[in-house]
Write a protein that holds these residues in place. Structure first.
Motif, short mmCIF file in Angstrom:
data_model
loop_
_atom_site.label_atom_id
_atom_site.label_comp_id
_atom_site.label_asym_id
_atom_site.label_seq_id
_atom_site.Cartn_x
_atom_site.Cartn_y
_atom_site.Cartn_z
N ASP A 1 0.84 -1.21 0.00
CA ASP A 1 0.00 0.00 0.00
C ASP A 1 0.87 1.26 0.00
OD1 ASP A 1 -2.27 -1.54 -0.03
OD2 ASP A 1 -2.68 -1.35 2.12
N GLN B 1 1.02 4.25 -2.82
CA GLN B 1 0.87 5.65 -2.43
C GLN B 1 2.03 6.48 -2.96
OE1 GLN B 1 0.45 5.57 1.85
NE2 GLN B 1 -1.49 4.44 1.74
N SER C 1 -4.13 4.22 -11.56
CA SER C 1 -3.56 5.38 -10.89
C SER C 1 -4.15 6.63 -11.51
CB SER C 1 -2.03 5.40 -11.03
OG SER C 1 -1.66 5.80 -12.33
#
Length: 244
Positions: free
Chosen positions: A161, A165, A191
């Motif tokens: 994750d 990010q 994205s």
């Protein structure tokens, strides 16, 4: 630009050693014969070169990969000993692919089967992406997504994750190559800049059964490699298998 990915060789010091369903060094040699016929510009070995972590196992790999006429690069998986690898050949964290670049991420957690990048390496990745906006491939050993097998998903990249990010701010990352899963795999991650392609690769040794909740060998599948071609900003890829 043609890149060939080789992964999960799991070699032993004994060149005639047997794995669960085959002979790792012989299978690697067969895969490399096919790879050479494809005339790659670059060869990338995405970890788990050794099974027994011996100097002799890495020497077998070094000798085999040195038969290429093009540059080749390796980095460690969870089974590997980076120091032994470095004594034979430098471990690079970046490869210049002309109009593209390849960034290598170290997911090894010493003594553990799962992978992790860590905050420091993720920050360094952001800095590296800030300094160059060429189309970029990332390479790592552990899968940054679930692959559909419960036992394997439990030993993938633990901080996936945080990776996604980090990548959310950078549109030049076009794809991620990884090993570890001993099977062909393809997925896409959405994205804000579009989609990032994610690719796993067959092992040169034993193949794992996709979709199995528990560890299982795919006895019907063959060793193989992945071919990646970069043309402009376009990426094309496919799997090649070898008969034994």
């Amino acid at each position: 630009m043609r890149l060939v990915q080789i992964t999960d060789c799991h070699l032993f010091a004994d060149p005639d050693a047997e794995s669960r369903k085959g002979f790792p060094l012989r299978q690697l040699q067969s895969v490399l014969e096919r790879a050479r016929a494809l005339r790659p510009d670059v060869v990338l070995v995405t970890g788990d070169i050794s099974q027994d972590e011996t100097p002799a196992s890495y020497r077998h790999a070094f000798d085999a990969f040195s038969g290429f006429d093009c540059p080749w690069f390796w980095f460690p998986g969870n089974h590997d000993r980076p120091q032994l690898m470095s004594e034979l050949r430098e471990i690079h964290d970046e490869v210049d692919l002309d109009r593209w670049r390849l960034l290598v991420l170290d997911t090894q957690v010493p003594g553990q089967v799962h992978g992790e990048l860590g905050q420091t390496q993720l920050q360094e990745l952001a800095w590296r992406l800030e300094e160059d906006d060429r189309p970029t491939l990332l390479a790592m050993h552990h899968p940054p997504v679930d692959v559909g097998s419960a036992w394997m998903d439990a030993i993938g990249l633990a901080d996936r994750d945080a990776l996604w990010q980090t990548l959310a701010a950078y549109g030049q990352v076009k794809g991620i190559l990884f090993g570890h899963i001993h099977q062909a795999f393809a997925a896409r991650h959405a994205s804000s800049f579009g989609e990032i392609a994610i690719y796993g690769c067959p092992s040169t040794s034993d193949q794992f059964l996709g979709g199995s909740p528990d560890f299982a060998i795919d006895e019907a599948s063959r060793p193989g490699l992945r071919v990646v071609e970069m043309d402009g900003e376009n990426l094309a890829t496919w799997i090649e298998r070898v008969d034994l």
